[in-house]
Design a protein around this motif. Sequence first.
Motif, PDB file in Angstrom:
ATOM      1  N   UNK A 175      -6.841 -24.196  -8.814  1.00  0.00           N
ATOM      2  CA  UNK A 175      -5.691 -24.960  -8.321  1.00  0.00           C
ATOM      3  C   UNK A 175      -4.418 -24.131  -8.332  1.00  0.00           C
ATOM      4  N   UNK A 176      -4.326 -23.167  -9.241  1.00  0.00           N
ATOM      5  CA  UNK A 176      -3.114 -22.356  -9.371  1.00  0.00           C
ATOM      6  C   UNK A 176      -3.197 -21.008  -8.647  1.00  0.00           C
ATOM      7  N   UNK A 177      -4.296 -20.755  -7.993  1.00  0.00           N
ATOM      8  CA  UNK A 177      -4.425 -19.508  -7.239  1.00  0.00           C
ATOM      9  C   UNK A 177      -3.589 -19.598  -5.963  1.00  0.00           C
ATOM     10  N   UNK A 178      -2.832 -18.542  -5.684  1.00  0.00           N
ATOM     11  CA  UNK A 178      -1.896 -18.577  -4.557  1.00  0.00           C
ATOM     12  C   UNK A 178      -1.816 -17.198  -3.903  1.00  0.00           C
ATOM     13  N   UNK A 179      -1.197 -17.161  -2.733  1.00  0.00           N
ATOM     14  CA  UNK A 179      -0.976 -15.918  -1.999  1.00  0.00           C
ATOM     15  C   UNK A 179       0.502 -15.520  -2.059  1.00  0.00           C
ATOM     16  N   UNK A 180       0.731 -14.233  -2.006  1.00  0.00           N
ATOM     17  CA  UNK A 180       2.087 -13.692  -1.870  1.00  0.00           C
ATOM     18  C   UNK A 180       1.962 -12.269  -1.341  1.00  0.00           C
ATOM     19  N   UNK A 181       2.984 -11.793  -0.666  1.00  0.00           N
ATOM     20  CA  UNK A 181       3.032 -10.366  -0.358  1.00  0.00           C
ATOM     21  C   UNK A 181       4.241  -9.756  -1.041  1.00  0.00           C
ATOM     22  N   UNK A 182       4.299  -8.431  -1.090  1.00  0.00           N
ATOM     23  CA  UNK A 182       5.293  -7.781  -1.938  1.00  0.00           C
ATOM     24  C   UNK A 182       5.811  -6.489  -1.314  1.00  0.00           C
ATOM     25  N   UNK A 183       7.046  -6.475  -0.815  1.00  0.00           N
ATOM     26  CA  UNK A 183       7.610  -5.218  -0.302  1.00  0.00           C
ATOM     27  C   UNK A 183       7.740  -4.156  -1.388  1.00  0.00           C
ATOM     28  N   UNK A 184       8.016  -4.561  -2.634  1.00  0.00           N
ATOM     29  CA  UNK A 184       8.108  -3.591  -3.718  1.00  0.00           C
ATOM     30  C   UNK A 184       6.754  -2.926  -3.957  1.00  0.00           C
ATOM     31  N   UNK A 185       5.693  -3.729  -3.977  1.00  0.00           N
ATOM     32  CA  UNK A 185       4.364  -3.134  -4.153  1.00  0.00           C
ATOM     33  C   UNK A 185       4.042  -2.179  -3.009  1.00  0.00           C
ATOM     34  N   UNK A 186       4.408  -2.524  -1.772  1.00  0.00           N
ATOM     35  CA  UNK A 186       4.119  -1.632  -0.654  1.00  0.00           C
ATOM     36  C   UNK A 186       4.838  -0.298  -0.818  1.00  0.00           C
ATOM     37  N   UNK A 187       6.035  -0.313  -1.402  1.00  0.00           N
ATOM     38  CA  UNK A 187       6.723   0.955  -1.702  1.00  0.00           C
ATOM     39  C   UNK A 187       5.895   1.805  -2.656  1.00  0.00           C
ATOM     40  N   UNK A 188       5.443   1.188  -3.740  1.00  0.00           N
ATOM     41  CA  UNK A 188       4.673   1.910  -4.757  1.00  0.00           C
ATOM     42  C   UNK A 188       3.367   2.433  -4.154  1.00  0.00           C
ATOM     43  N   UNK A 189       2.661   1.575  -3.424  1.00  0.00           N
ATOM     44  CA  UNK A 189       1.385   1.979  -2.843  1.00  0.00           C
ATOM     45  C   UNK A 189       1.580   3.036  -1.757  1.00  0.00           C
ATOM     46  N   UNK A 190       2.665   2.932  -0.996  1.00  0.00           N
ATOM     47  CA  UNK A 190       2.938   3.933   0.036  1.00  0.00           C
ATOM     48  C   UNK A 190       3.190   5.297  -0.593  1.00  0.00           C
ATOM     49  N   UNK A 191       3.957   5.324  -1.667  1.00  0.00           N
ATOM     50  CA  UNK A 191       4.202   6.596  -2.355  1.00  0.00           C
ATOM     51  C   UNK A 191       2.890   7.179  -2.872  1.00  0.00           C
ATOM     52  N   UNK A 192       2.002   6.313  -3.332  1.00  0.00           N
ATOM     53  CA  UNK A 192       0.736   6.794  -3.881  1.00  0.00           C
ATOM     54  C   UNK A 192      -0.155   7.426  -2.813  1.00  0.00           C
ATOM     55  N   UNK A 193      -0.014   7.007  -1.554  1.00  0.00           N
ATOM     56  CA  UNK A 193      -0.834   7.619  -0.508  1.00  0.00           C
ATOM     57  C   UNK A 193      -0.545   9.110  -0.371  1.00  0.00           C
ATOM     58  N   UNK A 194       0.670   9.522  -0.739  1.00  0.00           N
ATOM     59  CA  UNK A 194       1.030  10.934  -0.633  1.00  0.00           C
ATOM     60  C   UNK A 194       0.307  11.795  -1.658  1.00  0.00           C
ATOM     61  N   UNK A 195      -0.217  11.170  -2.719  1.00  0.00           N
ATOM     62  CA  UNK A 195      -0.948  11.940  -3.724  1.00  0.00           C
ATOM     63  C   UNK A 195      -2.265  12.454  -3.165  1.00  0.00           C
ATOM     64  N   UNK A 196      -2.896  11.643  -2.292  1.00  0.00           N
ATOM     65  CA  UNK A 196      -4.171  12.023  -1.689  1.00  0.00           C
ATOM     66  C   UNK A 196      -4.185  11.578  -0.224  1.00  0.00           C
ATOM     67  N   UNK A 197      -3.483  12.286   0.633  1.00  0.00           N
ATOM     68  CA  UNK A 197      -3.399  11.860   2.038  1.00  0.00           C
ATOM     69  C   UNK A 197      -4.755  11.760   2.721  1.00  0.00           C
ATOM     70  N   UNK A 198      -5.699  12.633   2.342  1.00  0.00           N
ATOM     71  CA  UNK A 198      -7.005  12.628   2.994  1.00  0.00           C
ATOM     72  C   UNK A 198      -7.763  11.331   2.757  1.00  0.00           C
TER      73      UNK A 198
END
Length: 328
Positions: free
Chosen positions: A12-35
């Motif tokens: 009943x308490x499960x919900x959806x959300x998106x996060x621009x802050x998380x996308x920043x963190x995850x985007x930066x992490x892609x640079x660690x292993x671009x391949x």
Amino acid sequence: MLDLEFSTGDLARTRFAYSPLWECVAALRTLRRPAAHVLHRPWLAVAAPRIAELRSSGRIALLDALVPPPPRALPSFLAPTPAVPSPDLDDELAALRAVPAAEVRAELNQTRGVPIASLRELYARPSSGLDRLAREIRAFWEAALAEDWPRVRALLEADVLYRAREQTDGGPARLLNALDPAIRWRGDTLSIRLVHHSAAHRLDGRGVVLVPSAFAWPRVLVKTGPVWPVTVRYPTRGVGLLWTADRPAAPDALAGVLGATRAMLLTALTSPASTTELARRLRLSPGAVSQQLTALRAAGLVTARRSGRYVLYTRTAVAEAFLTAAGT
């Protein structure tokens, strides 16, 4: 394998959300292993030089120190779980600045320790350190993500809308089983296949926050712990088309009936989108797009629904039939 044990209250308490802050963190992490992130090569080609400039000037030193290459863990406080379905970056940076000092220190001890000068400063003075971190994230956002955020946000919003329909049509089991091949619902347990992690976790009535993510691809990432709600970040639907050419070619037959602009709008609505996003993709003015969408809505070819701050437009069954007949 991580097994999340649900109760009825957790569902009943499960919900959806998106996060621009998380996308920043995850985007930066892609640079660690671009391949490992081939889908994001078009973004990397543009963003990597800008990020390199930020690094060379020391403007993201603390953020860089907190984002290790996979499979090393990220500190949970770096991207607080969204409190609302569609926060903006300012909302999330305010939540970041408010993380308790004890939580910052506990996470640093657990995930990285404090061998780097910038992390020692954060450990010693969490309040001022979090303020610095928020400024660095803002700098990264402006350089690397702000320009592309409308298209990323539209993709995330479309995913949430699709999942809502899945739940309406088939209930929680259908919804959870459709999130990602690494996620499976069995009985009262959500099992998630993770790299280098195996555990069972009782949710204790807190539920789960499901976060579609563009830059998490191709992995599912989970945040657990005593402070934050369990957060499951999964690759959003349609991420493979995120960086493809924007302006679709409308069928000539459809354009002959509806006009070129309206036909192009219908062709572009492969997933729900806002007026702003459609205007950017089609290189039209927002006013022109709004006028044409109003006409298409009056004709029963699109519907509109509000999602947070935005109104998303979707093709109707009648429009789908037109496009099918026109050969799209």
